[in-house]
Design a protein around this motif. Sequence first.
Motif, short mmCIF file in Angstrom:
data_model
loop_
_atom_site.label_atom_id
_atom_site.label_comp_id
_atom_site.label_asym_id
_atom_site.label_seq_id
_atom_site.Cartn_x
_atom_site.Cartn_y
_atom_site.Cartn_z
N VAL A 129 22.33 -8.73 20.79
CA VAL A 129 21.54 -9.00 19.59
C VAL A 129 20.36 -9.91 19.95
CG1 VAL A 129 21.51 -10.04 17.28
CG2 VAL A 129 23.55 -8.79 18.07
N MET A 158 27.04 -10.30 12.67
CA MET A 158 27.33 -9.42 13.81
C MET A 158 28.35 -10.05 14.76
SD MET A 158 25.79 -6.91 12.75
CE MET A 158 26.63 -5.92 13.99
N GLN A 161 31.92 -9.02 14.52
CA GLN A 161 32.33 -7.71 15.04
C GLN A 161 32.95 -7.82 16.44
OE1 GLN A 161 32.30 -4.69 13.54
NE2 GLN A 161 31.60 -5.66 11.65
N VAL A 169 29.99 -9.75 21.83
CA VAL A 169 28.70 -9.82 21.13
C VAL A 169 27.90 -10.93 21.80
CG1 VAL A 169 27.52 -10.25 18.95
CG2 VAL A 169 29.70 -9.01 18.96
N LEU A 319 26.95 -4.75 6.00
CA LEU A 319 27.68 -4.99 7.24
C LEU A 319 28.98 -5.74 7.00
CD1 LEU A 319 24.69 -5.94 9.58
CD2 LEU A 319 26.04 -3.84 9.66
N GLY A 368 29.55 -0.87 12.85
CA GLY A 368 30.42 -1.99 12.51
C GLY A 368 31.67 -1.49 11.82
#
Length: 370
Positions: A129, A158, A161, A169, A319, A368
């Motif tokens: 990201v 995020m 996840q 991540v 999300l 996701g």
Amino acid sequence: RDERRRTTATAAAVQSKLPPTISILNPAGGSTVSSETVRIDYSLNTPEDAPVKSVKVLVNGRPVALERGIKVQPSNKYSVNVTLPGGDCTVTLLAENDNGLSPEANVFLHFKAAERGADEFVRKPKLYVLAIGISQYQNPEYKLNYADKDANAFVAGMQKQKGKLYGDVVVKQYTNGAATREAIQDGLQWIQEQTGQGDMAMIFYAGHGINDNNGVFYMLPVGADVNRLRATCLNFEELKQTVSNIAGKVVVFIDACHSGNVMGTAQRRGGADINAIVNELSSTQNGAITFTSSTGKEYSLEDPSWEHGAFTMALLEGLGGKASVPGKTKITVKSLDAYISERVKELTKGRQHPTSVVPPNVPDFPIGVQ
């Protein structure tokens, strides 16, 4: 006769300026393959004075190989070995000469995997990201309220996840004073170099964007001066080049698509006609799935009751699970798009219409899970 000669000469001149043509000979469309590496045979034609410079290979819209220095074969037949992602896929070939890109050649392949042992390790993809959000510009006239919070919240969403859809991540984040032109350039280089073929890259930008008089789009870093765009701002070309060279899947979120007086109000992020940018990012050769906060020359809105831009508010909700496929836990590109579109129109009472563009040959896929 003179007119006929001129017509013939013009036709010959046009003929010599043509891009190459490329056709896939083998395997046939719809073939079933079981190996993760498949040989693609293809034919190539180009004008004599415009040799082919490269052949780009994409799988499901993402680059996997770039063949340079193509040696001319009398038969015009060539081959390239392509690594497949382990599922049904579309392989695309694009050839380039000095006159431009060829029309794309595509072949759809069914993939039948070998049986896995019960204890065999299956690698989850990594998510990379790059998040940029700028509210506190050095020029106080450019101030926004929630762009930095948007980036922070996107990253937090995020990171949840990790261990679910993604094995890890990994984040680079630049907000406010840290979001210099040089730092953003470093971030683009980082995400291009780190993202592997089986991984996912997400680029999130919340802040100002503007077109120059020639229609070129610039993102505005923290030290931006709209009177010195080239020297102080980030040319869209740098984002495009990054996206086109990332090996894995790419999703871009842009909350900076607006027009009118670019710095007219803190509640409007200004100011660009975003449509051409989105279409270019999502073209076959660049292959990014692109979500933007509004359409064409609409404003993108912020509101104290949301403490976010309307687009990011809807994105975060989606999300977080509200965009999951009915009856399932996964959130796909299509289900997220559908949720964001309706939610933003609801939040803004129809004043803002977000868009998403998916490149040709890129199937719907999960980004996701709940």
